[in-house]
Design an enzyme around this catalytic site. Structure first.
Site, short mmCIF file in Angstrom:
data_model
loop_
_atom_site.label_atom_id
_atom_site.label_comp_id
_atom_site.label_asym_id
_atom_site.label_seq_id
_atom_site.Cartn_x
_atom_site.Cartn_y
_atom_site.Cartn_z
N ASN A 121 0.88 -1.17 0.00
CA ASN A 121 0.00 0.00 0.00
C ASN A 121 0.92 1.22 0.00
OD1 ASN A 121 -1.81 2.03 0.48
ND2 ASN A 121 -2.70 1.11 2.33
N ARG A 135 -2.61 -2.01 -3.45
CA ARG A 135 -3.78 -1.14 -3.33
C ARG A 135 -3.63 -0.01 -4.34
NH1 ARG A 135 -5.98 2.02 2.00
NH2 ARG A 135 -7.90 2.71 1.01
N HIS A 143 -12.55 3.84 -0.63
CA HIS A 143 -12.53 2.91 0.52
C HIS A 143 -13.22 1.59 0.20
CE1 HIS A 143 -12.03 6.57 3.37
NE2 HIS A 143 -10.87 5.94 3.27
N GLY A 184 -8.81 9.14 6.71
CA GLY A 184 -9.79 9.39 5.66
C GLY A 184 -11.09 8.80 6.17
N ARG A 202 -9.01 16.73 5.63
CA ARG A 202 -9.77 17.07 4.41
C ARG A 202 -11.12 17.68 4.76
NH1 ARG A 202 -9.24 11.23 1.62
NH2 ARG A 202 -7.51 10.74 2.98
N GLY A 226 -10.00 3.16 12.24
CA GLY A 226 -9.41 3.64 13.51
C GLY A 226 -10.40 4.20 14.51
N GLU A 255 -8.28 -4.34 5.03
CA GLU A 255 -8.08 -4.12 3.59
C GLU A 255 -6.95 -4.98 3.05
OE1 GLU A 255 -8.09 -0.17 5.09
OE2 GLU A 255 -8.99 0.58 3.25
P1 ADP Z 1 -5.84 5.48 8.19
O1 ADP Z 1 -6.97 6.12 7.45
O2 ADP Z 1 -4.56 6.25 8.14
O3 ADP Z 1 -5.69 3.98 7.96
P2 ADP Z 1 -6.85 4.70 10.82
O4 ADP Z 1 -7.95 3.84 10.31
O5 ADP Z 1 -5.71 4.04 11.51
O6 ADP Z 1 -6.29 5.66 9.70
O7 ADP Z 1 -7.50 5.77 11.79
C1 ADP Z 1 -6.75 6.78 12.38
C2 ADP Z 1 -7.67 7.58 13.31
O8 ADP Z 1 -8.20 6.70 14.30
C3 ADP Z 1 -6.94 8.70 14.05
O9 ADP Z 1 -7.74 9.87 14.07
C4 ADP Z 1 -6.83 8.13 15.46
O10 ADP Z 1 -6.81 9.13 16.44
C5 ADP Z 1 -8.12 7.35 15.55
N1 ADP Z 1 -8.08 6.38 16.66
C6 ADP Z 1 -7.35 5.25 16.79
N2 ADP Z 1 -7.58 4.70 18.02
C7 ADP Z 1 -8.48 5.50 18.66
C8 ADP Z 1 -9.12 5.49 19.93
N3 ADP Z 1 -8.88 4.53 20.81
N4 ADP Z 1 -9.98 6.49 20.22
C9 ADP Z 1 -10.22 7.48 19.33
N5 ADP Z 1 -9.66 7.55 18.12
C10 ADP Z 1 -8.81 6.58 17.79
#
Ligand code: ADP
Length: 394
Positions: A9, A93, A181, A212, A241, A328, A379
């Site tokens: 990726n 990806r 996505h 995202g 964004r 996340g 993914e």
């Molecule tokens: P990406 O799109 O880069 O793959 P992720 O799916 O890892 O991103 O999501 C990142 C987001 O998830 C960030 O804003 C991070 O703060 C949030 N995040 C991860 N763990 C937690 C948590 N326990 N509580 C709140 N937000 C979280």
């Protein structure tokens, strides 16, 4: 000899990778890692499934590997580690498959040239996604490579869903809503039947809330609409964004503020969203931990935009049977899920406080008319699975 599939990726400044090994019919993650800061101070780290570091290297400040250098390094690392393992193929990806690619595809120089045509549709992602494919075709032309697209899952959307109110010729020329996505939504759709037959057969809205963020309306596990459009800046507000924006604002910025396309791009993609509103961070955890009013305001707008988009997708589906949170924020943040679920009470959704605080997967009470679930997305596994299928079919 065990068979391995590598998933890549590649982004603008990092290459993430995962190694899966065939285990009967299953694909098991063995190693994952990344090389980040490709152009400033590259750093490589790889970890096993138990989290133990299995490879690490740092280049100094001001050093530059670029995508080609990083891929060469990665190939060396994989060769060293994969003694006795057969590399079946590499899955990538790729953000944009245009109108042509509704399925993953084996990449040869002809397909690569076709995918390069989509660079203008996703200039911030597509060139970086394609760079490792090109390098690998040069370095190891016999290794099968498969491109898996973020747009492909949404090719089932009806024409009407994809259309802007622009002159029709533009729609025919490809100026339309593609949605992104898709690999995450496809993975969720693939596991949904295990969790709820009703959600799988019915109308489900999936919320992919990461850096995202987007939402997708599924009917019978097929995408019927999504919040992202022509580009991945549309729809929900995200880490940096804007999300949905009146195009008149862009004209105003050009005419009255003298901003050119690059300056506006930077504003819309990198300086807006949670970061732009809070002026603190794009990271939800940081904002949730902050007592600053602007951090709270950023979270309020984030949730309000989800609430509005949820109404829109619920209307597109003509009702909702289930909401699924992923990525996340969706997987990990009970407070954000709580707000979104409570905002959706009008749909007949009733949050189960203990279940939501406990992380799910079930988030709603037995009496709730709409099911709420939190499911981890994967993914990489989706890409590895597609890669194996495409290679086997050849
Ligand atoms: P990406 O799109 O880069 O793959 P992720 O799916 O890892 O991103 O999501 C990142 C987001 O998830 C960030 O804003 C991070 O703060 C949030 N995040 C991860 N763990 C937690 C948590 N326990 N509580 C709140 N937000 C979280």
């Amino acid at each position: 000899m065990p068979t391995a599939i590598v998933v890549i990726n590649a982004g603008s400044s990092s290459i993430k990778f995962s190694v899966f090994v065939e285990w009967g019919a299953e694909l098991r993650l063995q190693v994952r890692g990344q090389i980040e800061r490709l152009f400033t101070a590259p750093r490589f780290v790889a970890k096993g499934v138990d989290g133990a570091v299995v490879g690490e290297q740092a280049w100094g400040e001001g050093q530059r590997l670029g995508h080609d250098g990083a891929l060469d390094f990665l190939l060396g690392f994989l060769r060293e580690r994969s003694g006795g393992m057969n590399l079946a193929g590499v899955g990538h990806r790729v953000v944009h498959g245009g109108l042509e690619y509704a399925q993953p595809v084996r990449v040869d120089p002809r397909v690569l040239a076709a995918l390069e045509k989509y660079v203008p549709l996703a200039p911030l992602h597509q060139p970086h996604n394609l760079a490792p494919i090109r390098r690998l075709l040069e370095r190891a032309p016999d290794v099968p490579q498969v491109a898996c697209f973020d747009t492909a899952f949404h090719r089932t959307n009806a024409d009407l869903t994809q259309m802007f109110g622009l002159p029709y010729a533009m729609f025919e020329q490809g100026v339309r809503r593609y949605g992104f996505h898709g690999l995450s939504y496809e993975y969720i759709a693939s596991v949904l039947p295990r969790h709820s037959a009703r959600a799988a057969a019915g109308r489900t809205i999936v919320l992919h809330l990461g850096n995202g963020a987007s939402m997708c309306a599924l009917h019978g596990c097929r995408s019927v609409a999504s919040s992202m459009g022509f580009t991945a800046v549309d729809g929900l507000m995200m880490g940096t964004r804007t999300g949905n924006l009146d195009p008149g604002v862009v004209l105003y910025l050009m005419d009255q503020r003298g901003m050119d396309a690059r300056a506006i791009e930077k504003l819309l993609y990198n300086e807006s969203g949670l970061l732009g509103i809070s002026a603190i961070s794009s990271d939800m955890r940081t904002l949730l931990d902050s007592s600053e009013p602007r951090a709270r305001l950023a979270i309020d707008l984030y949730c309000y935009r989800i609430r509005r988009e949820l109404g829109s997708l619920a209307a597109a589906l003509g009702g909702v049977d289930a909401l699924v949170f992923t990525a996340g924020i969706g997987e990990n943040s009970a407070p954000i899920r709580a707000r979104v679920l409570d905002d959706a009470a009008w749909l007949g959704i009733e949050r189960d406080t203990t279940a939501n605080d406990g992380g799910g997967p079930l988030l709603t009470t037995a009496a709730s008319r709409v099911l709420g679930l939190a499911l981890p997305t994967n993914e990489e596994l989706m890409i590895a699975t597609h890669t194996r299928t495409v290679i086997r079919a050849q």
